[in-house]
Design a protein around this motif. Structure first.
Motif, PDB file in Angstrom:
ATOM      1  N   CYS A 196      -6.446   0.622   4.896  1.00  0.00           N
ATOM      2  CA  CYS A 196      -6.923   1.995   4.748  1.00  0.00           C
ATOM      3  C   CYS A 196      -7.797   2.176   3.508  1.00  0.00           C
TER       4      CYS A 196
ATOM      5  N   GLN B  53      -0.123   4.133   0.659  1.00  0.00           N
ATOM      6  CA  GLN B  53      -0.636   5.061   1.669  1.00  0.00           C
ATOM      7  C   GLN B  53      -0.068   4.739   3.060  1.00  0.00           C
ATOM      8  N   CYS B  54      -0.326   3.513   3.540  1.00  0.00           N
ATOM      9  CA  CYS B  54       0.143   3.170   4.880  1.00  0.00           C
ATOM     10  C   CYS B  54       1.449   2.378   4.847  1.00  0.00           C
TER      11      CYS B  54
ATOM     12  N   CYS C 285       0.836  -1.194   0.000  1.00  0.00           N
ATOM     13  CA  CYS C 285       0.000   0.000   0.000  1.00  0.00           C
ATOM     14  C   CYS C 285       0.875   1.251   0.000  1.00  0.00           C
TER      15      CYS C 285
ATOM     16  N   CYS D 108      -6.151  -1.506  -0.514  1.00  0.00           N
ATOM     17  CA  CYS D 108      -5.518  -1.806   0.768  1.00  0.00           C
ATOM     18  C   CYS D 108      -6.560  -2.271   1.773  1.00  0.00           C
TER      19      CYS D 108
END
Ligand SMILES: [Zn+2]
Length: 121
Positions: free
Chosen positions: A93, A76-77, A74, A90
């Motif tokens: 998130c 993002q995270c 991911c 993901c």
């Protein structure tokens, strides 16, 4: 049929690793297939058997398939997740900014030839 060309590919790879003399026979070929490689196992096994039967030294070869999971990263995270279904979101998130790390590969991992030691690739 996609699996037929994949099977041919595997046979070609194995042939390249066989010793020069023709006295050897391949016992088994181990491959790793990503769940996302789009391979139908039964079709691949069938294709492999058909082609191996007409390839010198490979008439008795057995195909051993191991399936590897789909792993995504991911963006993002920044975590990696092993997922079973091809939903490219993901799980944590729900971000769609994910990258596939593994699960699409097809790799010959081991060739076993009659009495000689296993060759690890
Ligand atoms: Zn995430």
């Amino acid at each position: 049929m996609h699996e037929m060309s994949v099977a041919q590919n595997i046979i070609d790879i194995v042939s390249q690793h066989l010793p020069e003399e023709n006295s050897h026979s391949v016992q088994s070929v181990a491959i790793k297939i990503g769940k996302m490689a789009g391979i139908v196992p039964d079709s691949l096994e069938f294709g492999f058997q058909v082609l191996a039967a007409e390839t010198p030294g490979m008439e008795k070869a057995v195909l051993q398939m191991e399936f590897t999971s789909l792993v995504i990263h991911c963006g993002q995270c920044k975590k990696d997740f092993e997922i079973d279904d091809p939903f490219f979101i993901c799980p944590e998130c729900t971000n769609a900014n994910v990258k596939i790390l593994s699960g699409t590969e097809l790799q010959v991992t081991e060739i076993e030839i009659d009495d000689s030691p296993k060759e690890n690739l």
